[in-house]
Design a protein around this motif. Structure first.
Motif, short mmCIF file in Angstrom:
data_model
loop_
_atom_site.label_atom_id
_atom_site.label_comp_id
_atom_site.label_asym_id
_atom_site.label_seq_id
_atom_site.Cartn_x
_atom_site.Cartn_y
_atom_site.Cartn_z
N TYR A 1 -5.40 -0.74 -3.25
CA TYR A 1 -5.08 -0.12 -4.54
C TYR A 1 -6.33 0.48 -5.17
O TYR A 1 -6.27 1.49 -5.87
CB TYR A 1 -4.44 -1.16 -5.46
CG TYR A 1 -3.04 -1.53 -5.03
CD1 TYR A 1 -1.93 -0.93 -5.62
CD2 TYR A 1 -2.84 -2.45 -4.01
CE1 TYR A 1 -0.65 -1.26 -5.21
CE2 TYR A 1 -1.56 -2.78 -3.59
CZ TYR A 1 -0.47 -2.18 -4.18
OH TYR A 1 0.80 -2.48 -3.76
N GLY B 1 0.02 -0.90 -15.83
CA GLY B 1 -0.85 -0.84 -17.01
C GLY B 1 -0.63 -1.95 -18.01
O GLY B 1 -0.94 -1.79 -19.19
N ALA C 1 -5.13 3.69 -7.59
CA ALA C 1 -4.10 3.09 -8.43
C ALA C 1 -4.72 2.19 -9.50
O ALA C 1 -4.17 2.05 -10.60
CB ALA C 1 -3.13 2.28 -7.58
N VAL C 2 -5.88 1.57 -9.19
CA VAL C 2 -6.59 0.74 -10.16
C VAL C 2 -8.08 1.05 -10.06
O VAL C 2 -8.55 1.60 -9.05
CB VAL C 2 -6.35 -0.76 -9.92
CG1 VAL C 2 -4.88 -1.10 -10.06
CG2 VAL C 2 -6.86 -1.19 -8.56
N VAL D 1 -0.41 -2.34 -11.88
CA VAL D 1 -0.35 -0.89 -11.70
C VAL D 1 0.40 -0.23 -12.85
O VAL D 1 0.12 0.93 -13.20
CB VAL D 1 0.28 -0.55 -10.34
CG1 VAL D 1 0.40 0.96 -10.14
CG2 VAL D 1 -0.56 -1.14 -9.21
N PRO E 1 -0.69 5.54 -6.83
CA PRO E 1 -0.89 4.93 -8.14
C PRO E 1 0.39 4.56 -8.85
O PRO E 1 0.43 3.64 -9.65
CB PRO E 1 -1.66 6.01 -8.90
CG PRO E 1 -2.41 6.73 -7.84
CD PRO E 1 -1.50 6.75 -6.64
N ASP E 2 1.50 5.29 -8.60
CA ASP E 2 2.75 4.99 -9.27
C ASP E 2 3.70 4.16 -8.40
O ASP E 2 4.87 4.00 -8.73
CB ASP E 2 3.48 6.29 -9.66
CG ASP E 2 2.68 7.08 -10.70
OD1 ASP E 2 1.99 6.42 -11.50
OD2 ASP E 2 2.74 8.32 -10.70
N ALA F 1 -5.41 -0.71 -14.29
CA ALA F 1 -4.88 0.62 -14.04
C ALA F 1 -5.42 1.60 -15.08
O ALA F 1 -5.74 1.22 -16.22
CB ALA F 1 -3.36 0.59 -14.10
#
Length: 317
Positions: free
Chosen positions: A248, A234, A253-254, A232, A310-311, A170
């Protein structure tokens, strides 16, 4: 030459499967006394006890445990021979038990099963999705799909295709820990573990160089989807198959790391019990899956499906 008591071996397999003499008798349409006599006869022939018996409990002896696998194969091959003879001049019919990995089974196999059943309305599918490694013979599966290297065994196996793998992280992780520039840099990073693909992370470069790296991190799981929230959020870097992480990557997101170093592809295999004799319904399913699982990521694509934000993995955390 004394012929083996095939009926007794088949009854032994039924007792093991149903875990009782009465359960086996009900399942195969014999009296409990007939089942008991067959087991006693078989024990006399081999000179060893097959079960520990009490009024409330039945358990295999140490001698009986390995023989149970042989009995299951004998019964399965006899059934397959009879069914193959019956099916030779008829359309596929009956039930097929299929085992697949959890994520791959849901995203890739389930849509194909729906299409297969539409073509073969007389066939029934018992689809078992699990990341646990099943014993195909002992648990009575006709077909299994497996991803990864295969241990040596008596099972019949065919590699269907390679599944692309991606090394990803991420943006939050890369901002906090930096971006690796070479596979060997991963030894100093937090690498989440995907235990379905054991061993070191292996990479190959277009110029022919190959590198294997061992790395560790705060989480290991036998399900790629179980690693997604930590990925995701991190918390680390991970190598995952494209059918899990592809959306993703597409959503941002990554990010894909070390694009010039391709992680070793993961093999998709189709496995069947040792016997070459298979009913027509099993042959039909094998042919169907083999023809359509040449591009697993394309199989999993669902037009119009929303890509993960992404979140997304942080919502409700």
């Amino acid at each position: 030459m004394r012929l083996p008591d095939l009926e007794a071996w088949a009854i032994f397999a039924a007792v093991v499967e149903h875990r009782s003499f009465s359960g086996a008798a009900d399942a195969i349409g014999l009296s409990k006394a007939t089942v008991s006599k067959a087991i006693t006869r078989l024990e006399a022939q081999i000179g060893q006890s097959l079960f520990h018996r009490t009024s409330r409990h039945l358990a295999l002896t140490e001698a009986g445990k390995p023989l149970a696998d042989h009995a299951a194969r004998i019964l399965a091959e006899a059934k397959a021979a009879e069914e193959a003879a019956r099916d030779a001049a008829s359309a596929p019919t009956g039930r097929v038990r299929l085992a697949t990995p959890m994520s791959f089974g849901i995203s890739n196999v389930a849509p194909l099963i729906a299409a297969f059943l539409a073509e073969h309305p007389a066939v029934e599918i018992d689809l078992h999705c699990s990341d646990a490694r099943v014993d195909i013979v002992a648990e009575g599966f006709d077909v299994a799909l497996r991803i990864g290297d295969l241990p040596d065994s008596s099972l019949r196996a065919r590699r269907l295709c390679d599944i692309a793998a991606h090394l990803v992280a991420a943006p939050a992780y890369l901002d906090a820990h930096g971006t690796p520039q070479h596979p060997t840099d991963l030894a100093g990073h937090r690498v989440l573990g995907y235990s379905n693909v054991a061993g070191p992370l292996r990479f190959s470069h277009a110029d022919g160089r190959e590198v294997a790296v061992r790395a560790s991190g705060p989480l290991t799981a036998n399900s790629g989807e179980a690693l997604l929230p930590a990925l995701v959020a991190g918390l680390g870097i991970v190598r995952l198959p494209g059918f899990i992480v592809g959306p993703y990557i597409a959503s941002g997101a990554v990010r894909v790391l070390l694009p010039e170093w391709a992680p070793a592809p993961i093999g998709l295999h189709i496995l069947t019990p040792p016997s070459p004799l298979r009913p027509a319904r099993v042959e039909a399913l094998i042919a169907f899956l083999s023809a359509r699982l040449r591009d697993p990521c394309a199989t999993a694509a669902q037009p119009g499906a929303p890509l993960p934000h992404p979140d997304a993995a942080l919502v409700g955390a």
